[in-house]
Design a protein around this motif. Structure first.
Motif, PDB file in Angstrom:
ATOM      1  N   MET A   1      19.394 -28.028 -87.724  1.00  0.00           N
ATOM      2  CA  MET A   1      19.868 -26.642 -87.850  1.00  0.00           C
ATOM      3  C   MET A   1      19.052 -25.586 -86.766  1.00  0.00           C
ATOM      4  SD  MET A   1      20.759 -23.894 -90.457  1.00  0.00           S
ATOM      5  CE  MET A   1      22.143 -24.819 -91.252  1.00  0.00           C
ATOM      6  N   ASP A   2      19.376 -25.104 -86.110  1.00  0.00           N
ATOM      7  CA  ASP A   2      18.791 -24.433 -85.108  1.00  0.00           C
ATOM      8  C   ASP A   2      18.558 -22.914 -85.592  1.00  0.00           C
ATOM      9  OD1 ASP A   2      17.490 -24.331 -82.560  1.00  0.00           O
ATOM     10  OD2 ASP A   2      19.304 -24.018 -81.509  1.00  0.00           O
TER      11      ASP A   2
ATOM     12  N   SER B   1      20.214 -21.223 -80.388  1.00  0.00           N
ATOM     13  CA  SER B   1      19.413 -20.982 -79.328  1.00  0.00           C
ATOM     14  C   SER B   1      20.119 -20.827 -77.894  1.00  0.00           C
ATOM     15  CB  SER B   1      17.864 -21.630 -79.261  1.00  0.00           C
ATOM     16  OG  SER B   1      18.357 -23.049 -79.333  1.00  0.00           O
ATOM     17  N   ASP B   2      21.198 -21.963 -77.971  1.00  0.00           N
ATOM     18  CA  ASP B   2      22.124 -22.094 -76.808  1.00  0.00           C
ATOM     19  C   ASP B   2      22.875 -20.827 -76.652  1.00  0.00           C
ATOM     20  OD1 ASP B   2      20.911 -24.280 -75.923  1.00  0.00           O
ATOM     21  OD2 ASP B   2      22.515 -25.680 -76.880  1.00  0.00           O
ATOM     22  N   TYR B   3      23.625 -20.275 -77.773  1.00  0.00           N
ATOM     23  CA  TYR B   3      24.447 -19.162 -77.878  1.00  0.00           C
ATOM     24  C   TYR B   3      23.471 -17.716 -77.358  1.00  0.00           C
ATOM     25  CZ  TYR B   3      26.925 -15.058 -79.619  1.00  0.00           C
ATOM     26  OH  TYR B   3      27.469 -13.846 -79.617  1.00  0.00           O
ATOM     27  N   ALA B   4      22.022 -17.829 -78.046  1.00  0.00           N
ATOM     28  CA  ALA B   4      21.389 -16.498 -77.718  1.00  0.00           C
ATOM     29  C   ALA B   4      20.959 -16.487 -76.367  1.00  0.00           C
ATOM     30  CB  ALA B   4      19.886 -16.496 -78.491  1.00  0.00           C
ATOM     31  N   LYS B   5      20.873 -17.694 -75.575  1.00  0.00           N
ATOM     32  CA  LYS B   5      20.541 -17.567 -74.430  1.00  0.00           C
ATOM     33  C   LYS B   5      21.500 -16.822 -73.175  1.00  0.00           C
ATOM     34  CE  LYS B   5      17.640 -22.014 -74.130  1.00  0.00           C
ATOM     35  NZ  LYS B   5      17.897 -23.196 -73.822  1.00  0.00           N
ATOM     36  N   GLU B   6      22.794 -16.646 -73.801  1.00  0.00           N
ATOM     37  CA  GLU B   6      23.890 -16.218 -73.223  1.00  0.00           C
ATOM     38  C   GLU B   6      23.739 -14.622 -73.169  1.00  0.00           C
ATOM     39  OE1 GLU B   6      27.830 -17.067 -74.617  1.00  0.00           O
ATOM     40  OE2 GLU B   6      27.154 -19.487 -75.060  1.00  0.00           O
TER      41      GLU B   6
END
Length: 91
Positions: A1-2, A66-71
């Motif tokens: 889990m991220d 973290s991938d979503y936050a990069k957006e």
């Protein structure tokens, strides 16, 4: 889990920027929910108007958080038209 911590801030902007922080927070949480991520508000600094924030810090948890936050990394330029009202007084 991220897991990742994300901060949204109005910087030194006026009340309109604090409104944008609230709108972005709403959008981030709505999209996170669709991606099966959980959002937890850690810190809020209330803005000058009801329902606004100078800044918010939230934690996102879930697969690919973290991938979503990069957006959402970077600056957002929001241009809002101010409405001026002319009051004519006749004597």
């Amino acid at each position: 889990m991220d897991k990742i911590i994300l901060q949204i801030t109005s910087g030194r902007g006026p009340a309109e920027c604090c409104l944008l922080v609230a709108k972005i927070l709403e959008q981030v949480l709505k999209e996170a929910c669709k991606k099966n991520l959980t959002g937890n508000l850690l810190v809020t600094e209330v803005g000058p108007q009801r329902g606004t924030f100078h800044s918010v810090t939230l934690e996102l948890k879930g697969d690919h958080a973290s991938d979503y936050a990069k957006e959402w990394l970077g600056s957002i330029l929001w241009v809002m038209q101010r409405y001026c009202v002319k009051i004519l007084i006749k004597f």
